[in-house]
Design a protein around this motif. Structure first.
Motif, PDB file in Angstrom:
ATOM      1  N   HIS A 275      -5.748   2.224  -4.600  1.00 31.43           N
ATOM      2  CA  HIS A 275      -5.565   2.345  -3.148  1.00 31.43           C
ATOM      3  C   HIS A 275      -4.351   1.507  -2.755  1.00 31.43           C
ATOM      4  CE1 HIS A 275      -9.773   3.435  -3.874  1.00 31.43           C
ATOM      5  NE2 HIS A 275      -9.690   4.170  -2.781  1.00 31.43           N
ATOM      6  N   PRO A 276      -3.145   2.012  -3.047  1.00 29.37           N
ATOM      7  CA  PRO A 276      -1.929   1.200  -2.882  1.00 29.37           C
ATOM      8  C   PRO A 276      -1.666   0.744  -1.452  1.00 29.37           C
ATOM      9  CG  PRO A 276      -1.408   3.491  -3.420  1.00 29.37           C
ATOM     10  CD  PRO A 276      -2.870   3.326  -3.639  1.00 29.37           C
ATOM     11  N   ALA A 277      -2.079   1.522  -0.445  1.00 34.63           N
ATOM     12  CA  ALA A 277      -1.856   1.090   0.940  1.00 34.63           C
ATOM     13  C   ALA A 277      -2.664  -0.163   1.245  1.00 34.63           C
ATOM     14  CB  ALA A 277      -2.222   2.206   1.908  1.00 34.63           C
TER      15      ALA A 277
ATOM     16  N   ILE B 204      -3.044  -6.416   1.438  1.00 37.18           N
ATOM     17  CA  ILE B 204      -3.516  -7.676   0.873  1.00 37.18           C
ATOM     18  C   ILE B 204      -2.358  -8.484   0.302  1.00 37.18           C
ATOM     19  CG2 ILE B 204      -4.891  -8.619  -1.031  1.00 37.18           C
ATOM     20  CD1 ILE B 204      -6.928  -6.349  -0.340  1.00 37.18           C
ATOM     21  N   ARG B 205      -1.392  -7.816  -0.294  1.00 32.19           N
ATOM     22  CA  ARG B 205      -0.226  -8.529  -0.829  1.00 32.19           C
ATOM     23  C   ARG B 205       0.471  -9.326   0.271  1.00 32.19           C
ATOM     24  NH1 ARG B 205       5.196  -8.561  -1.712  1.00 32.19           N
ATOM     25  NH2 ARG B 205       5.518  -6.954  -0.147  1.00 32.19           N
TER      26      ARG B 205
ATOM     27  N   LEU C 159       4.723 -12.531  -5.461  1.00 27.91           N
ATOM     28  CA  LEU C 159       5.601 -12.276  -6.596  1.00 27.91           C
ATOM     29  C   LEU C 159       4.802 -11.765  -7.799  1.00 27.91           C
ATOM     30  CD1 LEU C 159       7.990 -15.366  -6.395  1.00 27.91           C
ATOM     31  CD2 LEU C 159       8.588 -12.978  -5.936  1.00 27.91           C
ATOM     32  N   PHE C 160       3.665 -12.427  -8.089  1.00 32.20           N
ATOM     33  CA  PHE C 160       2.856 -12.011  -9.234  1.00 32.20           C
ATOM     34  C   PHE C 160       2.276 -10.618  -9.020  1.00 32.20           C
ATOM     35  CE2 PHE C 160      -1.055 -11.852 -11.781  1.00 32.20           C
ATOM     36  CZ  PHE C 160      -0.512 -12.104 -13.037  1.00 32.20           C
ATOM     37  N   HIS C 161       2.000 -10.268  -7.757  1.00 34.13           N
ATOM     38  CA  HIS C 161       1.437  -8.972  -7.407  1.00 34.13           C
ATOM     39  C   HIS C 161       2.317  -7.839  -7.948  1.00 34.13           C
ATOM     40  CE1 HIS C 161      -1.967  -7.627  -5.034  1.00 34.13           C
ATOM     41  NE2 HIS C 161      -1.255  -6.621  -4.562  1.00 34.13           N
ATOM     42  N   ARG C 162       3.638  -8.080  -7.993  1.00 33.45           N
ATOM     43  CA  ARG C 162       4.581  -7.043  -8.403  1.00 33.45           C
ATOM     44  C   ARG C 162       4.951  -7.130  -9.889  1.00 33.45           C
ATOM     45  NH1 ARG C 162       6.683  -4.262  -4.223  1.00 33.45           N
ATOM     46  NH2 ARG C 162       6.679  -5.156  -2.122  1.00 33.45           N
ATOM     47  N   ALA C 163       4.464  -8.133 -10.582  1.00 33.05           N
ATOM     48  CA  ALA C 163       4.889  -8.357 -11.966  1.00 33.05           C
ATOM     49  C   ALA C 163       4.317  -7.292 -12.906  1.00 33.05           C
ATOM     50  CB  ALA C 163       4.449  -9.740 -12.431  1.00 33.05           C
TER      51      ALA C 163
END
Length: 290
Positions: free
Chosen positions: A208-210, A215-216, A225-229
């Motif tokens: 559920h990317p939206a 949350i990010r 930053l870690f969310h996108r790693a």
């Protein structure tokens, strides 16, 4: 100033192993110490009362607000400032002194931030970690200027009444230096049980990317930053054990770095399983039936 003008709120469910120590660490130092308990069956409430805490029962209705936001709205609302502690956390003596300086400033100064971020002194499997992954929590809040996000995750498994792994929204925020000691006296299997549930929630977010993006935006800069790693299990291990020098904690540092890497691996594996199930369901729904 003998008693700090702060409400300590301790959300609990079955924290009998830890709650007495937590209440003892703050009772008599703050205006109110309140345990907000979700139907514990292990004597948590009686132990908290015996140490002098107020006990407030809580039952989640399945909607927002979740538990901590409910506490901000209902637990001693006449006192603006709230300090959230988990049932296995205690403020260090240095942190108590630092908070006292915040609330007893020199003449002409006043409290300006809407919230304070506080680092955790993290214990894992009975050992205090001095290195490795640094955890910071936004837990000292002016309730009149803070609110927990309400992402569209009520259908997600794993969290239930708890707010997810995101910070309350506040501006401005100042970071304190002394730690809260996070010392869970339960056996290490309970850490894995909790993180197994948390990984269900994190995996659902991947599908559920939206909601994941909502949350990010509510995480710390490090969390965003870690969310996108990519390759999160490997990045998590190298960050905790190498870059943050977890190896200096000996076996405990290795165990923690491996545990966090395993947690990230669980999330990825569960997310792939959900994606495969969705693809299979779509393929089945697209078949022409005769």
């Amino acid at each position: 100033m003998d008693v700090l003008p702060v409400v300590v709120v301790i959300p609990t469910r079955n924290e009998a192993e830890n709650i007495a120590q937590t209440v003892r660490s703050v009772i008599g130092r703050f205006a109110h110490v309140v345990v907000v308990d979700s139907d514990s069956t292990d004597g948590t409430r009686d132990l908290a009362k015996a140490e002098g805490a107020e006990v407030v029962p809580y039952t989640w209705d399945g909607a927002y607000p979740k538990k901590k936001q409910w506490c901000l709205e209902h637990v001693h609302p006449e006192t603006d400032w709230v300090l959230f502690l988990d049932g296995d956390e205690t403020p260090s003596p240095q942190l108590l002194a630092e908070i006292r300086r915040v609330f007893d400033p020199p003449p002409g100064h006043r409290i300006r931030p809407a919230a304070f971020d506080i680092p955790l002194g993290y214990w894992f499997a009975g050992r205090r970690l001095r290195h490795g992954h640094t955890i910071v929590k936004r837990v000292l809040l002016d309730r009149t200027r803070c609110r927990f996000p309400e992402p569209d995750d009520l259908a997600a498994p794993g969290m239930g009444e708890q707010e997810g792994h995101y910070q309350p929204l506040a501006d401005p925020v100042v970071r304190l230096t002394a730690p809260i000691e996070h010392q869970d006296l339960d056996p290490v299997r309970t850490w894995f049980e909790r993180h197994n549930r948390y990984s269900d929630w994190e995996a659902w977010l991947e599908e559920h990317p939206a909601v994941r993006e909502q949350i990010r935006q509510a995480k710390t800069r490090q969390g965003r930053l870690f969310h996108r790693a990519p390759l999160k299990p490997l990045v998590s291990f190298l960050y905790a054990y190498g870059l943050r020098r977890g190896f200096l904690d000996g076996r405990a540092g290795l165990d923690y770095a491996l545990a966090m890497s395993f947690y990230r691996w669980q999330i990825g594996l569960k997310a792939r399983e959900l994606a495969a199930a969705r693809t299979a369901a779509g393929a089945d729904g697209g078949r022409v039936r005769h």
